[in-house]
Enzyme design. Structure first.
Site, mmCIF file in Angstrom:
data_model
loop_
_atom_site.group_PDB
_atom_site.id
_atom_site.type_symbol
_atom_site.label_atom_id
_atom_site.label_comp_id
_atom_site.label_asym_id
_atom_site.label_seq_id
_atom_site.Cartn_x
_atom_site.Cartn_y
_atom_site.Cartn_z
ATOM 1 N N HIS A 125 0.820 -1.229 0.000
ATOM 2 C CA HIS A 125 0.000 0.000 0.000
ATOM 3 C C HIS A 125 0.851 1.276 0.000
ATOM 4 O O HIS A 125 0.308 2.368 -0.139
ATOM 5 C CB HIS A 125 -0.930 0.039 1.223
ATOM 6 C CG HIS A 125 -1.982 -1.030 1.208
ATOM 7 N ND1 HIS A 125 -2.851 -1.219 0.158
ATOM 8 C CD2 HIS A 125 -2.304 -1.982 2.128
ATOM 9 C CE1 HIS A 125 -3.662 -2.240 0.423
ATOM 10 N NE2 HIS A 125 -3.341 -2.724 1.614
ATOM 11 N N ASP A 162 -2.475 -10.704 -2.484
ATOM 12 C CA ASP A 162 -3.074 -10.196 -1.251
ATOM 13 C C ASP A 162 -4.539 -9.832 -1.540
ATOM 14 O O ASP A 162 -4.871 -9.431 -2.649
ATOM 15 C CB ASP A 162 -2.306 -8.942 -0.801
ATOM 16 C CG ASP A 162 -2.698 -8.452 0.578
ATOM 17 O OD1 ASP A 162 -1.961 -8.723 1.545
ATOM 18 O OD2 ASP A 162 -3.762 -7.786 0.691
ATOM 19 N N HIS A 164 -6.186 -7.352 -0.621
ATOM 20 C CA HIS A 164 -6.335 -5.913 -0.872
ATOM 21 C C HIS A 164 -5.546 -5.522 -2.124
ATOM 22 O O HIS A 164 -4.490 -6.096 -2.397
ATOM 23 C CB HIS A 164 -5.815 -5.110 0.335
ATOM 24 C CG HIS A 164 -6.494 -5.456 1.619
ATOM 25 N ND1 HIS A 164 -5.947 -6.345 2.526
ATOM 26 C CD2 HIS A 164 -7.685 -5.063 2.123
ATOM 27 C CE1 HIS A 164 -6.781 -6.466 3.568
ATOM 28 N NE2 HIS A 164 -7.850 -5.713 3.342
ATOM 29 N N ASP A 246 -4.310 -12.909 3.120
ATOM 30 C CA ASP A 246 -5.582 -12.493 3.720
ATOM 31 C C ASP A 246 -6.786 -12.760 2.811
ATOM 32 O O ASP A 246 -7.920 -12.419 3.170
ATOM 33 C CB ASP A 246 -5.535 -11.022 4.164
ATOM 34 C CG ASP A 246 -4.836 -10.121 3.175
ATOM 35 O OD1 ASP A 246 -4.519 -10.571 2.053
ATOM 36 O OD2 ASP A 246 -4.604 -8.943 3.525
#
Ligand SMILES: [Zn+2]
Length: 309
Positions: A125, A162, A164, A246
């Site tokens: 991120h 991931d 996200h 995740d």
């Protein structure tokens, strides 16, 4: 040639505060899973500190200095509501990025066939000029630029599974035609980017958003029909995996339903492409994963495949 594990005890000293999902126990769970007998062939190396020159290929030097200056001498300092630093966070972040740099050196020199970096804070991120979403520096991007600068590995692909979207890696890669960013992720979900229409300036960003409740069939379909063909077409000199776990069905922060088998399958498929295009060179770096048992078993499934790639 080995699979090499890069990590450092300093990554445990990045303290995000009581109840924060991105906690040191995550890394302890991963390292414990990789201590079992089947992983005795893993070569283990300590992650060095990334240098300012290495970090400033992915982030402006002033931004790196600003982040490091925010590291508190005691207690905690917050960059935003999610992204918290403690006195140990500066060294942890430098070791996390340094692990990927050292892993790139190891695979580029032929010392290692591939490498896994068990580090935190995560990185995907972290944008060019913005730390966010538990991430301080973009570890994968620092590694990609190092591959190019130090080893002449010009074309680098990042595959990010991931749950996200890796807005940070996309932000850093999107204007460079020799860098490819590919992502499967749940959408809508934090950070809100990663629409299939976000393609980068050169078609070099490939996003495959998945609806909440998607599982193995949807993930494998997106990999087979979107992600793997894009990497095959790009023909990378190095493949970096942003390995967040995740998207696992037991993860508390998201709603996809992947299993350990899905992570193993994806690793195998990426290994096939790496063998075809880049001498099997893969550097994988830990991103998210917040159910400790799922994180441990999925990471073990991933590293097991890397060892037999
Ligand atoms: Zn994540």
């Amino acid at each position: 040639m080995f699979t090499t594990l890069f990590t450092h005890a300093a990554c445990l000293d990045h303290d995000t505060g009581l109840g924060h999902p991105e906690c040191a126990d995550r890394l302890r769970a991963v390292l414990a899973a990789l201590e079992t007998e089947e992983f005795y062939m893993l070569e283990r190396q300590e992650a060095p500190l990334a240098t300012m020159d290495q970090l400033s290929r992915a982030h402006p030097r002033e931004h790196v200095e600003r982040i490091l200056a925010l590291v508190p001498e005691q207690e905690h300092a917050g960059i935003d509501a999610d992204t918290v630093m403690s006195p140990g966070s500066g060294e942890a972040a430098l070791r996390a990025a340094g692990a990927v740099v050292a892993a790139v050196d190891a695979v580029a020199s032929g010392h290692s066939r591939n490498a896994f970096c068990a580090v935190r804070p995560p990185g995907h991120h972290a944008e060019h000029e913005k730390a966010m979403g538990f991430c301080l520096f973009n570890n994968a991007a620092v590694g990609a630029y190092h591959a190019r600068a130090a080893h002449g590995l010009q074309r680098v692909a990042v595959m990010d599974f991931d749950v996200h979207h890796g807005n940070g890696t996309q932000d850093i890669f999107q204007r460079d035609p020799d860098l490819l960013y590919c992502s499967t992720h749940q959408s809508p979900l934090y950070p809100g980017t990663g629409d299939a229409g976000e393609k980068g300036d050169y078609g070099n960003c490939v996003n495959a958003p998945l609806a909440a409740m998607s599982g193995s069939p949807e993930f494998r379909h997106a990999m087979t029909h979107i992600i793997l063909p894009a990497i095959d077409h790009f023909k990378p000199d190095l493949l970096i995996i942003s390995a967040g776990f995740d998207a696992h069905s037991r993860d508390p922060l998201a709603g996809l339903h992947l299993t350990d088998d899905d992570f193993a399958w994806a690793t195998r498929k990426l290994g096939d492409l790496a063998r075809t295009h880049c001498g099997a060179r893969i550097v994988s770096v830990l991103e998210g994963g917040y159910n400790l048992r799922a994180l441990a078993s999925a990471t073990a499934a991933h590293v097991r495949e890397l060892m037999y790639c």
